[in-house]
Design a protein around this motif. Sequence first.
Motif, PDB file in Angstrom:
ATOM      1  N   MET A  78       0.826  -1.198   0.000  1.00  0.00           N
ATOM      2  CA  MET A  78       0.000   0.000   0.000  1.00  0.00           C
ATOM      3  C   MET A  78       0.869   1.259   0.000  1.00  0.00           C
ATOM      4  O   MET A  78       0.661   2.179  -0.791  1.00  0.00           O
ATOM      5  N   VAL A  79       1.861   1.277   0.881  1.00  0.00           N
ATOM      6  CA  VAL A  79       2.744   2.435   0.987  1.00  0.00           C
ATOM      7  C   VAL A  79       3.581   2.580  -0.281  1.00  0.00           C
ATOM      8  O   VAL A  79       3.780   3.693  -0.791  1.00  0.00           O
ATOM      9  N   THR A 107       3.543   5.865  -2.763  1.00  0.00           N
ATOM     10  CA  THR A 107       4.718   6.721  -2.865  1.00  0.00           C
ATOM     11  C   THR A 107       5.476   6.610  -4.190  1.00  0.00           C
ATOM     12  O   THR A 107       6.173   7.543  -4.582  1.00  0.00           O
ATOM     13  N   ARG A 108       5.327   5.482  -4.896  1.00  0.00           N
ATOM     14  CA  ARG A 108       6.182   5.265  -6.060  1.00  0.00           C
ATOM     15  C   ARG A 108       5.446   4.893  -7.350  1.00  0.00           C
ATOM     16  O   ARG A 108       6.052   4.903  -8.419  1.00  0.00           O
ATOM     17  N   SER A 109       4.162   4.576  -7.256  1.00  0.00           N
ATOM     18  CA  SER A 109       3.461   4.072  -8.438  1.00  0.00           C
ATOM     19  C   SER A 109       2.860   5.187  -9.293  1.00  0.00           C
ATOM     20  O   SER A 109       2.480   6.249  -8.785  1.00  0.00           O
ATOM     21  N   SER A 166      -4.703   6.238   1.181  1.00  0.00           N
ATOM     22  CA  SER A 166      -3.952   7.470   1.393  1.00  0.00           C
ATOM     23  C   SER A 166      -3.686   7.710   2.879  1.00  0.00           C
ATOM     24  O   SER A 166      -2.569   8.024   3.285  1.00  0.00           O
ATOM     25  N   LYS A 167      -4.723   7.533   3.681  1.00  0.00           N
ATOM     26  CA  LYS A 167      -4.606   7.780   5.121  1.00  0.00           C
ATOM     27  C   LYS A 167      -3.579   6.856   5.759  1.00  0.00           C
ATOM     28  O   LYS A 167      -2.729   7.303   6.554  1.00  0.00           O
ATOM     29  N   TYR A 168      -3.643   5.568   5.431  1.00  0.00           N
ATOM     30  CA  TYR A 168      -2.708   4.610   6.027  1.00  0.00           C
ATOM     31  C   TYR A 168      -1.274   4.917   5.605  1.00  0.00           C
ATOM     32  O   TYR A 168      -0.351   4.901   6.428  1.00  0.00           O
TER      33      TYR A 168
END
Length: 226
Positions: free
Chosen positions: A168-169, A173-175, A200-202
């Motif tokens: 998820m992170v 951040t990178r996709s 987004s929140k997580y």
Amino acid sequence: MILNKLIDGYYAFKDIKTRIFTDFKELFTYANNSFNRLAYQSNGLVGVYRDLIIDRNNIVKKMYNIKEDFNSLDSILRNESQRFTRNSYNNLSKKTLNKIIDITNRYKNSSLERVQEVINEETGSKIDSIESLLRDVMVKKTIDPEYATLKPMYYDSRIAPKDMRNEMVKLYTRSEMSLKEASLYLEKKYGMHISSSTLSKYSRKTMESKGLKFSNRRETREYYLK
């Protein structure tokens, strides 16, 4: 959680398999060396006999290790088989599974122990581990079209596997994917629905825990992709 258990079981099996292979290889080496000494050594029977005694002891030890490894392998397979049978989703109807998913979604703010109590009360099913069962169902939803029609299981950090949380992170951040595309991708891969806002929140919360705070996703991606 069948996926994690299977992974653990796989690595345990792989470790034992490697040890068995190594023991057999060493066993062959001991025997081969013994025959070589018998065939080619010419510096006295005493030396040959002494070496053969050492090899015999090593062979006996290796045979014992191999026996113990096979016993360990048998135990792993037996325990996994019993655990799978005990928590198997195959023993529950799709109607019951949908009800279990509904209850879990409804009690997201309660402990898993409480969720399990409610499920046992409302469905009349005896579930040993709701966490394991739901993770099993998540896997089944991704590989079996019949189970893919079950109700969505909304994101629950108590149940979501570590790989999903890490990805998820990474996607945030990178996709190049949009958040909606990333959410659909994650649901298809892991069998757990997650909204764009939750993703987004997580992700932002995870980064803030590491001392990284950004105004928006664009800033986040610029930081990680620079």
